[in-house]
Write a protein that holds these residues in place. Structure first.
Motif, PDB file in Angstrom:
ATOM      1  N   HIS A   2      41.866   6.732  41.105  1.00 41.93           N
ATOM      2  CA  HIS A   2      42.525   5.650  40.374  1.00 41.93           C
ATOM      3  C   HIS A   2      41.647   4.405  40.404  1.00 41.93           C
ATOM      4  CE1 HIS A   2      46.049   8.082  39.909  1.00 41.93           C
ATOM      5  NE2 HIS A   2      45.813   8.511  41.128  1.00 41.93           N
ATOM      6  N   SER A   3      41.509   3.791  39.253  1.00 37.99           N
ATOM      7  CA  SER A   3      40.585   2.665  39.129  1.00 37.99           C
ATOM      8  C   SER A   3      41.249   1.354  39.530  1.00 37.99           C
ATOM      9  CB  SER A   3      40.061   2.566  37.708  1.00 37.99           C
ATOM     10  OG  SER A   3      41.094   2.153  36.835  1.00 37.99           O
ATOM     11  N   ILE A   4      40.398   0.446  39.947  1.00 35.59           N
ATOM     12  CA  ILE A   4      40.866  -0.884  40.350  1.00 35.59           C
ATOM     13  C   ILE A   4      41.490  -1.617  39.161  1.00 35.59           C
ATOM     14  CG2 ILE A   4      38.694  -2.146  40.038  1.00 35.59           C
ATOM     15  CD1 ILE A   4      40.890  -2.496  43.123  1.00 35.59           C
ATOM     16  N   GLU A   5      41.012  -1.320  37.936  1.00 36.07           N
ATOM     17  CA  GLU A   5      41.579  -1.972  36.746  1.00 36.07           C
ATOM     18  C   GLU A   5      43.044  -1.590  36.546  1.00 36.07           C
ATOM     19  OE1 GLU A   5      38.606   0.298  35.762  1.00 36.07           O
ATOM     20  OE2 GLU A   5      37.638  -1.256  36.949  1.00 36.07           O
ATOM     21  N   ASN A   6      43.402  -0.383  36.984  1.00 36.86           N
ATOM     22  CA  ASN A   6      44.786   0.089  36.838  1.00 36.86           C
ATOM     23  C   ASN A   6      45.640  -0.223  38.053  1.00 36.86           C
ATOM     24  OD1 ASN A   6      44.230   1.110  34.317  1.00 36.86           O
ATOM     25  ND2 ASN A   6      43.917   3.201  35.033  1.00 36.86           N
ATOM     26  N   GLN A   7      45.038  -0.840  39.078  1.00 37.90           N
ATOM     27  CA  GLN A   7      45.784  -1.106  40.303  1.00 37.90           C
ATOM     28  C   GLN A   7      46.826  -2.197  40.064  1.00 37.90           C
ATOM     29  OE1 GLN A   7      43.961  -2.823  44.015  1.00 37.90           O
ATOM     30  NE2 GLN A   7      44.426  -0.745  44.702  1.00 37.90           N
ATOM     31  N   ILE A   8      48.034  -1.915  40.512  1.00 40.82           N
ATOM     32  CA  ILE A   8      49.117  -2.885  40.409  1.00 40.82           C
ATOM     33  C   ILE A   8      49.198  -3.696  41.695  1.00 40.82           C
ATOM     34  CG2 ILE A   8      51.606  -3.177  40.098  1.00 40.82           C
ATOM     35  CD1 ILE A   8      51.468  -0.395  38.594  1.00 40.82           C
ATOM     36  N   VAL A   9      49.172  -3.011  42.825  1.00 40.85           N
ATOM     37  CA  VAL A   9      49.284  -3.704  44.109  1.00 40.85           C
ATOM     38  C   VAL A   9      48.505  -2.946  45.180  1.00 40.85           C
ATOM     39  CG1 VAL A   9      51.411  -2.553  44.883  1.00 40.85           C
ATOM     40  CG2 VAL A   9      50.948  -4.861  45.650  1.00 40.85           C
ATOM     41  N   ASP A  10      47.984  -3.699  46.130  1.00 40.27           N
ATOM     42  CA  ASP A  10      47.399  -3.152  47.347  1.00 40.27           C
ATOM     43  C   ASP A  10      47.948  -4.033  48.463  1.00 40.27           C
ATOM     44  OD1 ASP A  10      45.940  -2.271  49.517  1.00 40.27           O
ATOM     45  OD2 ASP A  10      43.998  -2.376  48.514  1.00 40.27           O
ATOM     46  N   SER A  11      48.927  -3.501  49.174  1.00 36.32           N
ATOM     47  CA  SER A  11      49.687  -4.272  50.152  1.00 36.32           C
ATOM     48  C   SER A  11      49.581  -3.599  51.514  1.00 36.32           C
ATOM     49  CB  SER A  11      51.141  -4.329  49.687  1.00 36.32           C
ATOM     50  OG  SER A  11      51.978  -4.824  50.682  1.00 36.32           O
ATOM     51  N   SER A  12      49.261  -4.380  52.532  1.00 40.01           N
ATOM     52  CA  SER A  12      49.122  -3.827  53.871  1.00 40.01           C
ATOM     53  C   SER A  12      49.716  -4.786  54.895  1.00 40.01           C
ATOM     54  CB  SER A  12      47.635  -3.597  54.162  1.00 40.01           C
ATOM     55  OG  SER A  12      47.468  -2.995  55.413  1.00 40.01           O
ATOM     56  N   PHE A  13      50.576  -4.235  55.761  1.00 40.99           N
ATOM     57  CA  PHE A  13      51.163  -5.014  56.844  1.00 40.99           C
ATOM     58  C   PHE A  13      51.102  -4.198  58.122  1.00 40.99           C
ATOM     59  CE2 PHE A  13      52.972  -6.904  53.079  1.00 40.99           C
ATOM     60  CZ  PHE A  13      52.824  -8.258  53.346  1.00 40.99           C
ATOM     61  N   SER A  14      51.068  -4.889  59.238  1.00 45.96           N
ATOM     62  CA  SER A  14      50.979  -4.223  60.538  1.00 45.96           C
ATOM     63  C   SER A  14      52.074  -4.723  61.467  1.00 45.96           C
ATOM     64  CB  SER A  14      49.608  -4.485  61.176  1.00 45.96           C
ATOM     65  OG  SER A  14      48.590  -3.923  60.390  1.00 45.96           O
ATOM     66  N   ALA A  15      52.394  -3.901  62.457  1.00 51.38           N
ATOM     67  CA  ALA A  15      53.394  -4.245  63.468  1.00 51.38           C
ATOM     68  C   ALA A  15      53.029  -3.509  64.756  1.00 51.38           C
ATOM     69  CB  ALA A  15      54.797  -3.854  63.004  1.00 51.38           C
ATOM     70  N   ILE A  16      53.474  -4.062  65.858  1.00 50.95           N
ATOM     71  CA  ILE A  16      53.181  -3.481  67.176  1.00 50.95           C
ATOM     72  C   ILE A  16      54.192  -2.380  67.503  1.00 50.95           C
ATOM     73  CG2 ILE A  16      52.990  -3.957  69.666  1.00 50.95           C
ATOM     74  CD1 ILE A  16      50.772  -5.219  67.859  1.00 50.95           C
ATOM     75  N   ILE A  17      53.671  -1.291  68.044  1.00 46.90           N
ATOM     76  CA  ILE A  17      54.492  -0.204  68.587  1.00 46.90           C
ATOM     77  C   ILE A  17      54.309  -0.250  70.101  1.00 46.90           C
ATOM     78  CG2 ILE A  17      54.727   2.303  68.791  1.00 46.90           C
ATOM     79  CD1 ILE A  17      53.858   2.505  65.852  1.00 46.90           C
ATOM     80  N   ASN A  18      55.402  -0.424  70.818  1.00 43.41           N
ATOM     81  CA  ASN A  18      55.365  -0.499  72.280  1.00 43.41           C
ATOM     82  C   ASN A  18      55.485   0.895  72.884  1.00 43.41           C
ATOM     83  OD1 ASN A  18      55.161  -3.424  72.733  1.00 43.41           O
ATOM     84  ND2 ASN A  18      57.096  -3.431  71.617  1.00 43.41           N
ATOM     85  N   ALA A  19      54.457   1.686  72.630  1.00 43.03           N
ATOM     86  CA  ALA A  19      54.362   3.042  73.171  1.00 43.03           C
ATOM     87  C   ALA A  19      52.880   3.417  73.165  1.00 43.03           C
ATOM     88  CB  ALA A  19      55.159   4.025  72.310  1.00 43.03           C
ATOM     89  N   PRO A  20      52.477   4.255  74.084  1.00 44.86           N
ATOM     90  CA  PRO A  20      51.076   4.685  74.112  1.00 44.86           C
ATOM     91  C   PRO A  20      50.705   5.435  72.828  1.00 44.86           C
ATOM     92  CG  PRO A  20      52.190   5.284  76.161  1.00 44.86           C
ATOM     93  CD  PRO A  20      53.245   4.829  75.188  1.00 44.86           C
ATOM     94  N   VAL A  21      49.524   5.178  72.307  1.00 45.04           N
ATOM     95  CA  VAL A  21      49.082   5.811  71.068  1.00 45.04           C
ATOM     96  C   VAL A  21      49.093   7.341  71.194  1.00 45.04           C
ATOM     97  CG1 VAL A  21      46.576   5.803  71.513  1.00 45.04           C
ATOM     98  CG2 VAL A  21      47.430   5.592  69.157  1.00 45.04           C
ATOM     99  N   GLU A  22      48.878   7.845  72.411  1.00 46.94           N
ATOM    100  CA  GLU A  22      48.857   9.294  72.627  1.00 46.94           C
ATOM    101  C   GLU A  22      50.197   9.956  72.285  1.00 46.94           C
ATOM    102  OE1 GLU A  22      45.850   7.191  74.817  1.00 46.94           O
ATOM    103  OE2 GLU A  22      48.020   7.028  75.074  1.00 46.94           O
ATOM    104  N   HIS A  23      51.279   9.192  72.319  1.00 48.86           N
ATOM    105  CA  HIS A  23      52.603   9.755  72.050  1.00 48.86           C
ATOM    106  C   HIS A  23      53.035   9.586  70.590  1.00 48.86           C
ATOM    107  CE1 HIS A  23      53.053  10.628  76.219  1.00 48.86           C
ATOM    108  NE2 HIS A  23      52.983   9.356  76.567  1.00 48.86           N
ATOM    109  N   VAL A  24      52.197   8.921  69.789  1.00 46.57           N
ATOM    110  CA  VAL A  24      52.522   8.694  68.384  1.00 46.57           C
ATOM    111  C   VAL A  24      51.978   9.847  67.545  1.00 46.57           C
ATOM    112  CG1 VAL A  24      52.139   7.193  66.383  1.00 46.57           C
ATOM    113  CG2 VAL A  24      52.557   6.186  68.647  1.00 46.57           C
ATOM    114  N   ASP A  25      52.836  10.391  66.703  1.00 46.96           N
ATOM    115  CA  ASP A  25      52.438  11.444  65.753  1.00 46.96           C
ATOM    116  C   ASP A  25      53.078  11.088  64.414  1.00 46.96           C
ATOM    117  OD1 ASP A  25      52.115  13.749  64.192  1.00 46.96           O
ATOM    118  OD2 ASP A  25      52.224  15.067  65.944  1.00 46.96           O
ATOM    119  N   ILE A  26      52.312  10.394  63.575  1.00 51.52           N
ATOM    120  CA  ILE A  26      52.870   9.883  62.321  1.00 51.52           C
ATOM    121  C   ILE A  26      53.354  10.996  61.387  1.00 51.52           C
ATOM    122  CG2 ILE A  26      52.400   8.515  60.253  1.00 51.52           C
ATOM    123  CD1 ILE A  26      50.619   6.732  61.998  1.00 51.52           C
TER     124      ILE A  26
END
Length: 183
Positions: A2-26
């Motif tokens: 998909h081309s940048i000319e056709n892009q409507i939005v590129d949105s990124s947000f982050s938040a903290i997870i209070n758990a070890p990364v080893e236990h996260v399975d997205i």
């Protein structure tokens, strides 16, 4: 791609997870997320379910409203790593003037901060399909005008759901940690 000319939005947000990364399975979280919990991650979330594409690839089906338009997203897993999930959808958008498709790439990732915390990032990119551009042309709506009007609603939606998704992933990670300790 998909081309940048056709892009409507590129949105990124982050938040903290209070758990070890080893236990996260997205992917495990995403493809087992109960509908009620999905609904609790945004007032715009209506329904969620899971299925497979004809080739057997996992899919997440999400129904939500953004900017007053009902969307049915048919997310196909294109990258499924424990700490990085990418889903692509040619989503149906139901507008007051008809039904059209929009391409959405939903990317979820997590990275280690320290032994007990990690940072979750929820990135959403959307692109106008050829069908959508023709749909806008038939209504005399310039793509730039549509993009300018759509961006604030999409960005606000992502900003609101990101900390709630992080909290849901955290609960799943902590359940995973306690089941590992119990074993």
């Amino acid at each position: 791609m998909h081309s940048i000319e056709n892009q409507i939005v590129d949105s990124s947000f982050s938040a903290i997870i209070n758990a070890p990364v080893e236990h996260v399975d997205i992917p495990a979280w995403c493809f087992a997320l109960p509908e009620k919990e999905y609904q609790q991650c945004s007032p715009a979330h209506i329904a969620a379910g899971f299925t497979t594409a004809p080739d057997g690839t996992r899919m997440s089906i999400n129904v939500e409203t953004i900017g007053g338009s009902l969307m049915v997203q048919h997310y196909i897993e294109t990258l499924g790593e424990k700490h990085h999930l990418v889903l692509d959808s040619d989503s149906d958008v139901f507008t007051p003037t008809g039904r059209v498709t929009i391409h959405v790439t939903w990317e979820l990732s997590v990275k280690r901060i320290d032994a007990q915390r990690c940072e979750f990032t929820n990135r959403v990119r959307s692109y106008a399909t050829d069908e959508m551009k023709a749909f806008l042309d038939r209504q005399g709506i310039p793509f730039e005008v549509f993009r300018t009007q759509r961006q604030p609603m999409s960005i606000a939606h992502n900003k609101g759901e990101t900390p709630l998704f992080a909290a849901s992933i955290e609960r799943a990670a902590l359940r995973n940690a306690s089941s590992i300790k119990a074993a």
